[in-house]
Scaffold this active site. Structure first.
Site, short mmCIF file in Angstrom:
data_model
loop_
_atom_site.label_atom_id
_atom_site.label_comp_id
_atom_site.label_asym_id
_atom_site.label_seq_id
_atom_site.Cartn_x
_atom_site.Cartn_y
_atom_site.Cartn_z
N GLU A 158 53.29 30.45 11.38
CA GLU A 158 54.02 30.51 10.11
C GLU A 158 54.18 31.97 9.69
O GLU A 158 53.20 32.65 9.38
CB GLU A 158 53.27 29.73 9.03
CG GLU A 158 53.86 29.83 7.64
CD GLU A 158 52.94 29.22 6.59
OE1 GLU A 158 53.08 29.61 5.40
OE2 GLU A 158 52.10 28.37 6.93
N LYS A 180 50.22 20.43 2.53
CA LYS A 180 49.25 21.51 2.60
C LYS A 180 48.37 21.47 1.35
O LYS A 180 48.87 21.52 0.23
CB LYS A 180 49.96 22.86 2.68
CG LYS A 180 49.02 24.05 2.71
CD LYS A 180 49.76 25.37 2.85
CE LYS A 180 50.39 25.81 1.54
NZ LYS A 180 50.92 27.20 1.64
#
Length: 212
Positions: free
Chosen positions: A42, A134
Site C-alpha cells: 500500500e 481495516k
C-alpha cells in the site's frame, strides 16, 4: 479482481503500508518486500506524487505483486489511483465520499478496504460494500477487541493496522484477522530514502516468520 486481492491477503496474511517522504525506486522497494514474502503493498497519498509512483510501479513490477493506494480520502483520489493502476484502495476511516470511493473501485474491478474502529463504523463499512475493513488504530484496542468484533461480524474480513509488529501480529491473526498490516517496523522511511533494500527484505522475512 477484488476477490483476487483479498485471496492474496488471506494467503500471505500480511500487507505493508509505506509512509515515506519520497520513493525514488518503487519497483526495487516492492521487489525487496516480495523477496521477504510480502506481496501486497500500500503506497499512500501522504507520499508526494503518488499517482506517478503508482503508474510507474504497476507498469514495471511483477504480476505477483499487488499494488494499492492508501489514505484515500476523496472520490477524485480514488479515481486517479485506479487510473494509475491501483488494484485496491484503503481509507483511514469512513470519509464523506466513501460510497463513491467504493463504487469507483468496484467499477474498475479493484478491492476496497475501508477504515473503521467502532462496531457502528464496521457495520457502515460493510453496508457500503467494503471488501475488507481495516481496524485502525489497532494498537489502541489490541487483539482482544478484534476477537470481540468477530462475534457480531463473523463474516467480515478484518485487517488490523497501526501498531502491529512482530510481537503482536500472530495474536491478531488468532483473534480472527484475515491479515495484518505492517508499517515502519518493516519499511522504515530512512531505509527507503537510503535504498536499503536488503534490510527491508530482512524485516519483511522476520515479520512473516512472526506470523507463524
Amino acid at each position: 479482481m477484488s476477490n483476487a486481492v483479498i485471496d492474496t491477503l488471506r494467503a500471505d496474511q500480511a500487507l505493508v503500508v509505506v509512509r515515506a517522504s519520497r520513493i525514488d525506486d518503487p519497483v526495487a522497494l516492492c521487489d525487496a518486500l516480495a523477496a521477504g514474502g510480502i506481496r501486497t503493498v500500500e503506497l499512500t497519498y501522504t507520499t508526494p506524487g503518488l499517482t506517478d509512483l503508482l503508474a510507474d510501479v504497476t507498469a514495471r513490477a511483477g504480476d505477483d505483486i499487488v499494488i494499492g493506494a492508501g489514505t484515500v480520502l476523496t472520490a477524485d483520489q480514488a479515481r486517479a489511483a485506479l487510473a494509475a493502476g491501483a488494484r485496491f484502495l484503503v481509507t483511514p476511516g469512513l470519509p464523506p465520499e466513501a460510497a463513491e470511493i467504493v463504487a469507483a473501485a468496484h467499477e474498475a474491478g479493484a478491492a476496497v478496504i475501508l477504515g473503521a474502529l467502532t462496531p457502528t463504523e464496521v457495520l457502515a463499512a460493510t453496508t457500503l460494500g467494503a471488501d475488507a475493513v481495516k481496524i485502525f488504530p489497532a494498537r489502541t484496542v489490541g487483539p482482544r477487541y478484534l476477537s470481540d468484533l468477530r462475534g457480531p461480524f463473523p463474516e467480515v474480513a478484518l485487517i488490523p493496522s497501526g501498531g502491529v509488529d512482530d510481537d503482536n501480529a500472530a495474536e491478531f491473526l488468532r483473534a480472527g484477522a484475515i491479515a495484518v498490516t505492517a508499517g515502519t517496523s518493516v519499511v522504515a522511511p530512512t531505509d527507503v530514502d537510503e535504498a536499503r533494500w536488503d534490510r527491508i527484505t530482512t524485516n519483511a522475512t522476520r515479520f512473516r516468520a512472526a506470523l507463524r
